[in-house]
Scaffold this active site. Structure first.
Site, PDB file in Angstrom:
ATOM      1  N   ASP A  31       4.473  50.789  29.911  1.00 22.18           N
ATOM      2  CA  ASP A  31       3.429  51.978  30.330  1.00 22.18           C
ATOM      3  C   ASP A  31       2.733  51.970  29.107  1.00 22.18           C
ATOM      4  OD1 ASP A  31       4.265  54.810  31.995  1.00 22.18           O
ATOM      5  OD2 ASP A  31       2.857  54.848  30.798  1.00 22.18           O
ATOM      6  N   ASP A  51      -1.148  48.102  28.728  1.00 21.65           N
ATOM      7  CA  ASP A  51      -1.762  48.290  29.825  1.00 21.65           C
ATOM      8  C   ASP A  51      -1.630  47.020  30.791  1.00 21.65           C
ATOM      9  OD1 ASP A  51      -4.333  50.185  30.757  1.00 21.65           O
ATOM     10  OD2 ASP A  51      -4.227  48.644  31.740  1.00 21.65           O
ATOM     11  N   TYR A 141      -7.981  57.226  46.643  1.00 24.98           N
ATOM     12  CA  TYR A 141      -6.701  57.089  45.974  1.00 24.98           C
ATOM     13  C   TYR A 141      -5.856  56.062  47.133  1.00 24.98           C
ATOM     14  CZ  TYR A 141      -1.693  57.960  45.229  1.00 24.98           C
ATOM     15  OH  TYR A 141      -0.489  57.876  45.338  1.00 24.98           O
TER      16      TYR A 141
END
Ligand code: UDP
Length: 329
Positions: A31, A51, A141
């Site tokens: 994370d 990342d 999204y």
């Protein structure tokens, strides 16, 4: 043999990590902590900070760990933000998926569970929504998650990477003991904002529109408890481990609650007078989203344990009461 959970410090990710650890799986979390919280990660899991778009980082994780399965949560997920900055969403979500699948292909990892969304459907043609219904997202999204599903479909055909995409409806609640829960900064979701009002941190909540074609004019959504989503991810992973084919599943309660009904239920649970006002519609919001989740129940054997909306809000309130300012407190 370990399960790599990308985005395992986020809301659904951290509850899934917790559930997998409780079920004796070896879990590795990656994370970047941009929106996630290190404190939310179960301490039985091993943690790498980095990342998903950074292939050097991903290669290192796959080199150092014996990863057999991947559960992918690492994505931006705020509808209004995606309307304002679509390229941010396509860059992080879609480009992140491509680099992940490239590394999985290179390391011969053949199973991925993906956190998808009801936003892939857009304005539904029928309620409840089935997995086979048309997908016409009304916001970037949802469009980015649909693109990620399609990239996995073609990667299955070309490289044999099997996937399960779990299209969640509205996730809410928290682990029952209130140790982990939902903490976004800034908060945009209905139930946590209502609870901020109940906790005296906001004066009131604005309900976005009351002129929709629904029972009371406000949007209707299908709420699923986050711990029930967590168990669905484990079941989906076991379904692929058993040798089954790639598949898309809806995860929902098959019940719809209007925004006003949620407000009322939260008033009951918290015992507070929660002030509200009606504002404009929020761009990109479909009027009603309710899942047909028969397939997940029949094929995965998914049995949600927390379908009562007051119980869902109660668990979110437990977390809020223990972490008044989120994980930083
Ligand atoms: N909503 C609202 N006021 C808020 C936040 C959300 O009225 O301050 C509404 C939103 O328009 C939608 C529902 O609550 O109808 C659920 O929104 P949320 O952002 O929680 O989840 P989404 O449905 O976007 O995944």
């Amino acid at each position: 043999m370990s399960i790599l959970v990308l985005g395992g410090a986020g809301y659904v990710g951290s509850h899934t990590v917790d559930h997998l650890c409780d079920n004796d799986y070896d879990v590795v979390v990656a994370d970047n902590l941009e929106t996630g919280h290190k404190e939310a990660i179960n301490n039985k899991a091993k943690f790498y900070q980095g990342d998903i778009r950074d292939k050097v980082f991903l290669n290192r994780v796959f080199q150092e760990e014996n990863i057999t399965d991947v559960i992918h949560f690492a994505a931006f997920s705020i509808v209004p933000e995606s309307m304002k900055d679509p390229l941010k969403y396509f860059d992080n979500n879609v480009a992140g998926m491509i680099s992940l699948l490239e590394v999985m292909r290179d390391f011969d990892v053949k199973r991925i569970i993906f956190s998808s969304t009801a936003a892939t459907y857009g304005e539904p043609k029928q309620i409840p929504i089935k997995e086979s219904d048309p997908t016409e997202p009304t916001n970037p999204y949802g469009e980015s998650k649909l693109a990620m599903e399609k990239i996995m479909k073609w990667s299955d055909i070309a490289y044999g990477i099997k996937f399960v995409a779990l299209r969640y409806f509205n996730v809410a609640g928290a682990k029952e003991d209130g140790s982990i829960g939902e903490d976004h900064g800034p908060e945009t979701h209905l139930i946590p904002i209502i609870l901020q009002v109940a906790a005296g941190q906001r004066d009131e909540i604005t309900i976005f529109g009351d002129d929709y074609d629904t029972k009371d004019g406000t949007n209707v959504r299908d709420y699923v408890h986050v711990m029930d989503l967590a168990s669905a991810h484990r079941l989906a992973m076991e379904y692929l481990i058993d040798g089954n084919n790639s598949k898309i599943f809806n995860l929902g309660s098959q019940n719809g609650f209007s925004n006003k009904e949620i407000l009322e239920a939260a008033g009951k649970v918290t015992g507070m007078d929660i002030k509200s006002n009606i504002g404009d519609r929020r761009p990109g919001d479909p009027s009603t989203l309710i899942a047909d989740s028969i397939n997940a129940r029949k094929i995965l054997g998914w049995q949600p344990q927390n379908e009562n909306i007051e119980k869902i809000i109660q668990d979110a309130w437990n977390f809020k009461s223990k972490h008044i300012n989120g994980f930083s407190s």
